[in-house]
Design an enzyme around this catalytic site. Structure first.
Site, mmCIF file in Angstrom:
data_model
loop_
_atom_site.group_PDB
_atom_site.id
_atom_site.type_symbol
_atom_site.label_atom_id
_atom_site.label_comp_id
_atom_site.label_asym_id
_atom_site.label_seq_id
_atom_site.Cartn_x
_atom_site.Cartn_y
_atom_site.Cartn_z
ATOM 1 N N GLY A 46 68.578 116.769 55.172
ATOM 2 C CA GLY A 46 68.831 116.345 53.797
ATOM 3 C C GLY A 46 70.238 115.876 53.471
ATOM 4 C CD GLU A 100 72.018 122.728 52.804
ATOM 5 O OE1 GLU A 100 71.582 121.565 52.716
ATOM 6 O OE2 GLU A 100 71.312 123.680 53.152
ATOM 7 C CG ASP A 101 69.674 118.822 51.015
ATOM 8 O OD1 ASP A 101 69.970 120.031 51.138
ATOM 9 O OD2 ASP A 101 68.539 118.383 51.288
ATOM 10 C CG ASP A 104 65.475 125.665 45.423
ATOM 11 O OD1 ASP A 104 65.621 125.694 44.199
ATOM 12 O OD2 ASP A 104 64.361 125.743 45.972
ATOM 13 C CB VAL A 154 65.490 116.096 42.500
ATOM 14 C CG1 VAL A 154 65.648 116.460 41.038
ATOM 15 C CG2 VAL A 154 66.270 117.078 43.371
ATOM 16 C CG ASP A 160 62.151 115.822 52.441
ATOM 17 O OD1 ASP A 160 63.071 116.634 52.207
ATOM 18 O OD2 ASP A 160 61.096 116.139 53.008
ATOM 19 N NE ARG A 166 64.406 113.408 54.985
ATOM 20 C CZ ARG A 166 64.564 114.704 54.750
ATOM 21 N NH1 ARG A 166 65.486 115.116 53.909
ATOM 22 N NH2 ARG A 166 63.797 115.589 55.349
HETATM 23 P P1 IMP Z 1 67.149 127.302 49.663
HETATM 24 O O1 IMP Z 1 67.192 127.995 50.983
HETATM 25 O O2 IMP Z 1 66.123 127.889 48.746
HETATM 26 O O3 IMP Z 1 68.501 127.165 48.997
HETATM 27 O O4 IMP Z 1 66.548 125.879 49.966
HETATM 28 C C1 IMP Z 1 67.310 124.807 50.274
HETATM 29 C C2 IMP Z 1 66.440 123.722 50.888
HETATM 30 O O5 IMP Z 1 65.192 123.534 50.182
HETATM 31 C C3 IMP Z 1 67.164 122.406 50.762
HETATM 32 O O6 IMP Z 1 68.027 122.195 51.861
HETATM 33 C C4 IMP Z 1 66.039 121.409 50.672
HETATM 34 O O7 IMP Z 1 65.640 121.011 51.962
HETATM 35 C C5 IMP Z 1 64.902 122.153 50.019
HETATM 36 N N1 IMP Z 1 64.807 121.828 48.572
HETATM 37 C C6 IMP Z 1 65.016 122.682 47.541
HETATM 38 N N2 IMP Z 1 64.831 122.086 46.353
HETATM 39 C C7 IMP Z 1 64.516 120.790 46.633
HETATM 40 C C8 IMP Z 1 64.222 119.640 45.797
HETATM 41 O O8 IMP Z 1 64.225 119.681 44.545
HETATM 42 N N3 IMP Z 1 63.939 118.489 46.455
HETATM 43 C C9 IMP Z 1 63.935 118.384 47.821
HETATM 44 N N4 IMP Z 1 64.215 119.430 48.634
HETATM 45 C C10 IMP Z 1 64.496 120.619 48.052
HETATM 46 MG MG MG Z 2 68.021 120.809 53.468
#
Ligand code: IMP
Ligand code: MG
Length: 188
Positions: A46, A100-101, A104, A154, A160, A166
């Protein structure tokens, strides 16, 4: 509007606003790392577009490398172990900036950060394109955040939906479902 797989997304943050904000983050990094040689580590897939744009605006002597994270069930308290694939750099004594992208829940980064610290870098900071403060469940604090967004899905600018979207230059957000028109019973 953009349709990705079965879902409809609407424009959310324009590519112009994104570019402006990414430049501002790069300016902060340039100021904070003056005279240093930071190593950016982009988390694939991402982050590749954000990392490329951010990196282009850096004027300090910076290096960049990319890794993939693989998560498997482990015996830690969090349940999951996240390990890096492709991390060949020696981090010892380096000023590391994780790119990081999106943060979340923060689960991925909170599981991965111990592995980074284990390699004894001089410092570790996090630069993320997006955060969703309402979704955060783990104690991960980004040092550089381009945009804080609401807790909705998003796509675009590297992010993605099931592999697609992407390549959209702007950021799009999932369209609200149209509220189903209720059938109001006629008064008796
Ligand atoms: P976390 O471990 O819950 O912080 O998740 C992070 C990962 O979830 C990111 O690196 C993304 O790959 C994916 N992700 C979380 N929210 C979104 C979104 O709104 N769109 C696309 N990918 C997301
Ligand atoms: Mg990611």
């Amino acid at each position: 509007m953009a349709t990705v797989h079965d879902k409809v997304f609407v424009p959310f943050i324009s590519k112009e606003d994104i570019q402006q904000r990414v430049k501002e983050l790069a300016d902060s990094i340039n100021a904070d790392y003056e005279g240093k040689n930071p190593l950016l580590i982009g988390i694939l897939n991402g982050s590749f577009i954000f990392a490329a744009d951010l990196f282009r605006h850096l004027t300090v002597n910076a290096e960049i490398s990319f890794i993939k994270l693989a998560s498997y069930k482990g015996t830690t308290s969090t349940g999951n172990v996240v390990t890096a694939i492709g991390m060949e750099e020696d981090l010892h004594g380096r000023h590391v900036i994780i790119v990081e992208d999106i943060i979340d829940t923060g689960k991925t980064l909170s599981a991965f950060l111990p592995e980074i610290h284990h390699r004894q870098p001089a410092s570790v900071k996090i630069a993320t394109f997006l955060t969703k403060p309402e979704a955060l469940k783990f104690n991960v604090v980004a040092d550089y955040t381009a945009f804080k967004i609401e807790n909705k899905f998003v796509v675009g600018y590297g992010l993605d939906y099931d592999g697609l979207g992407r390549n959209l230059p702007d950021l799009y957000i999932l369209k609200e479902e149209e509220p189903k028109s209720e059938t109001i019973p006629a008064e008796a």
